[in-house]
Design an enzyme around this catalytic site. Structure first.
Site: not given
Ligand code: PAF
Length: 282
Positions: A33-36, A40, A150, A153, A187-188
């Protein structure tokens, strides 16, 4: 640094992927979902090691946020993300507009089963349906050979693995270890919400998981007590409320029984930020 192909429409995505396929490339997808952050980028490095070409997606998926959640304030920094992807020689970015995934009239959803019911599913009932739906769509649109997710989650990883198994999707799901700060904080993108004081407290979450693992390895019969004491400790240092702190079967996420693979999972609020973490229990 190498060139990064940026595609925003299904049509351009199809052209890119068809070219790769024609050239016999093995394709890896890293959905984000970006904000790498470095976590990531580690997923992308792992993907590069297991495929010829890697496509990252950036899509802040409205379907996985409830109306009261942080969709509007979720961090968005596409220009910086593009620089990060270029710096690690990621081959392509798919950054679709909402209508590419949810066009007018969209009405079909993936409904995950029991693996999504407890823990995150109990506190965020809309969440895994939204995740499974968007991930299924990304899989169908990109058509990768492998996708990297990852372990941070953990339940999401189990929900997606179960979906891939149940729907006969021909995609290998590759788990990647949780990337942590030096003090243990996972990291999040949501760590950006923490104040300086909260950031000092945050590593207690990982320390609590480690302490539980250490205690249960020596005395598994103390499980209920250990969990209660740990919750009390987390509340004392500044967390609260604690949505859950549980030891579960590592794949089904049902309550754990000795002899089965175990995972400790936690979700706790620190001020206005909800943090999640997990670790295995040998
Ligand atoms: O883990 C995430 O960033 C999101 O849940 C994902 C897997 C990209 C789905 O939107």
């Amino acid at each position: 640094m190498s060139s990064l192909s940026i595609v925003r429409t299904r049509a351009d995505l199809r052209t890119l992927v068809s070219n790769w396929r024609r050239n016999g490339k093995k394709i890896a997808l890293v959905p984000t979902m970006g904000a790498l952050h470095a976590g990531h980028l580690a997923l992308i490095e792992q993907a590069k090691a297991s495929a010829d070409v890697v496509i990252a997606s950036i899509f802040v998926n409205p379907a996985q946020f409830a109306p009261h959640e942080d969709l509007a304030r979720y961090p968005r920094q596409e220009a910086a993300d593009i620089e990060s992807l270029k710096a690690i020689s990621c081959h392509a970015l798919y950054a679709p507009h909402v209508a590419e995934l949810y066009p007018e009239g969209f009405q079909t959803r993936v409904v995950p089963g029991a693996v999504a019911a407890r823990l995150e599913g109990a506190f965020r009932p809309h969440f895994f349906g939204g995740v499974a739906t968007v991930v299924a769509k990304l899989f169908l649109q990109v058509d990768p050979d492998i996708a990297v997710f990852g372990e941070k989650d953990w339940q999401q990883l189990q929900v997606i693995s179960t979906m891939v198994r149940d729907l006969d999707l021909k995609i290998e799901i590759a788990p990647a270890p949780t990337h942590r700060e030096a003090d243990g904080l996972a990291l999040s993108s949501r760590n950006a919400y923490l104040s300086a004081a909260e950031r000092e407290i945050a590593p207690n979450l990982k320390q609590a998981l480690d302490k539980i693992a250490e205690t249960l390895t020596q005395a598994p019969e103390t499980l209920a007590n250990v969990l209660e004491q740990t919750k009390a400790h987390l509340l004392a240092v500044g967390f609260g409320p604690i949505d859950y702190l549980e030891v579960c079967h590592s794949q089904t996420l049902e309550p754990w029984h000795p002899g089965h693979p175990a995972r400790i999972l936690v979700a706790a609020w620190l001020g206005k930020t909800r943090l999640i973490d997990n670790r295995g229990l040998d």
